[in-house]
Design a protein around this motif. Sequence first.
Motif, PDB file in Angstrom:
ATOM      1  N   ASP A 349      47.661  37.482  37.747  1.00 45.36           N
ATOM      2  CA  ASP A 349      46.925  36.808  36.673  1.00 45.36           C
ATOM      3  C   ASP A 349      47.482  35.391  36.607  1.00 45.36           C
ATOM      4  O   ASP A 349      48.502  35.137  35.965  1.00 45.36           O
ATOM      5  N   HIS A 360      42.128  32.198  33.300  1.00 42.94           N
ATOM      6  CA  HIS A 360      42.864  33.248  33.998  1.00 42.94           C
ATOM      7  C   HIS A 360      42.144  33.556  35.314  1.00 42.94           C
ATOM      8  O   HIS A 360      40.986  33.989  35.298  1.00 42.94           O
ATOM      9  N   ILE A 362      42.185  36.072  38.141  1.00 44.00           N
ATOM     10  CA  ILE A 362      42.740  37.425  38.257  1.00 44.00           C
ATOM     11  C   ILE A 362      42.316  38.063  39.567  1.00 44.00           C
ATOM     12  O   ILE A 362      41.148  38.017  39.958  1.00 44.00           O
ATOM     13  N   PRO A 397      41.854  37.097  28.872  1.00 38.73           N
ATOM     14  CA  PRO A 397      41.372  37.903  29.997  1.00 38.73           C
ATOM     15  C   PRO A 397      40.837  39.244  29.518  1.00 38.73           C
ATOM     16  O   PRO A 397      41.439  39.901  28.670  1.00 38.73           O
TER      17      PRO A 397
END
Length: 444
Positions: A349, A360, A362, A397
């Motif tokens: 992340d 973010h 990810i 997130p």
Amino acid sequence: MKQLGALPAALVLALAMLACQSVAELPIPGGSSSSGDTGAASICSKQPELGFDFELASQAPTCAADCTEIGPELGREGAEALAAELMPADDFCSYDVSPETQAVIDQATQLQSQGQTDEALALLANRVQELSGQSAIGKAVSAPSRQNSGGRQTARDILAMGERTGMWGGNDEPFINAAQSAFRDFALQELPGADLTETMRIAEEAARLGLDDIEQQALDQARDIAEREYKDASASLDPCTVTKDALKVVMKKVQIAMLLGVPSANENDNPAFADLLQSIMRAAAAVKNKESGGIIEGCKITGELEISYDMFFSVGTNEPIVVTTSVPFSLDLTEEPPGYQTDVKLYTDQVFTFQDETVHDIVDFDVNVNIWYMGGSTPLEADLDIKGGSEFFFGVPIRSGTPDIDESVQLFFPLSEGATQEFDLEDLKDMKEWKVTLHLTPGT
């Protein structure tokens, strides 16, 4: 023999001789001559002997049935063929005379045909001075041939003029001396960085020129290189992982070491070399067994798969985000089939700021890994079941790990350190997001 006919020619030649005394004694027109298969004319007409140990090399092991078996010993004929491979095809004797020197030879030939032999010989003597870096009055001159091709071209040019000198009744020995001097300087500069092929080339050329010390230095270096190469190649000779191609390389390196008379490449004097020959036989048996789908008793393959994913489309950075994980494995080849299974995760992340927003990036993948030893040229199979995905989010997130990708790939690897496979998922078929690299544990 003729005496010098014209005072200007004699004066020019005398000055040339004085200028070059530190380099090599130059030919005196009317001096003693060499003819037939001797002197400068013979240097490129005979193949020099380099002291190959044909008897020892004839006992070297060879491959049979595409290296799945040990064949008969190399034999005398095979040893001679191997020696021919080591002998260079492009030593200085294969060079054309440089255009600059050929023009001088042509001019001298014309003079000689008109009965002006002494003048022709003097012209060749002056050209030797130039190639030796001196003019007739001791000043440095341009020598394009030497600059372009080193001492090889210089030696070739001087010997060509020496051959003409001998044909016309002059003394070609000083030409040979000058060629030796030029090549010696070149060889001493080139030898320290020469590989085996180039070292053997220098050894042969030095032998042609009668430079015994340079020839011996080159041959000693060739033996050192051959010893290092056969030991390095055989150090990784593992029956569990050996391939036909790798075994062929070891065989060739061993044959060359025996041919060159490397002291350690003699089983009568070195027990470790006898052990290596036995290892070669076991490796050939292992290759044959693997080719037929058999299992090698007591063998294991250990290492790791390095799995990496590149997230090319991210926010807040100009570089892709790379996530990597390693999968250690050990395969017992006595099992049927030899295999290993595990689960790994690729997760990150990465938090960035983009236009005052928190971003973010990810990556979230679960990977089920199954590794199998299947035999053949690419014996290692890796089956990857990949679930998850990669995205970017503004603010908090929200990714929970719910799979949006659920795909399987099947990869095959040779047993070679660093072997790599790249592939894609989804629609990024030109991006090669995924890369899997094989790392093998030495000596297992």
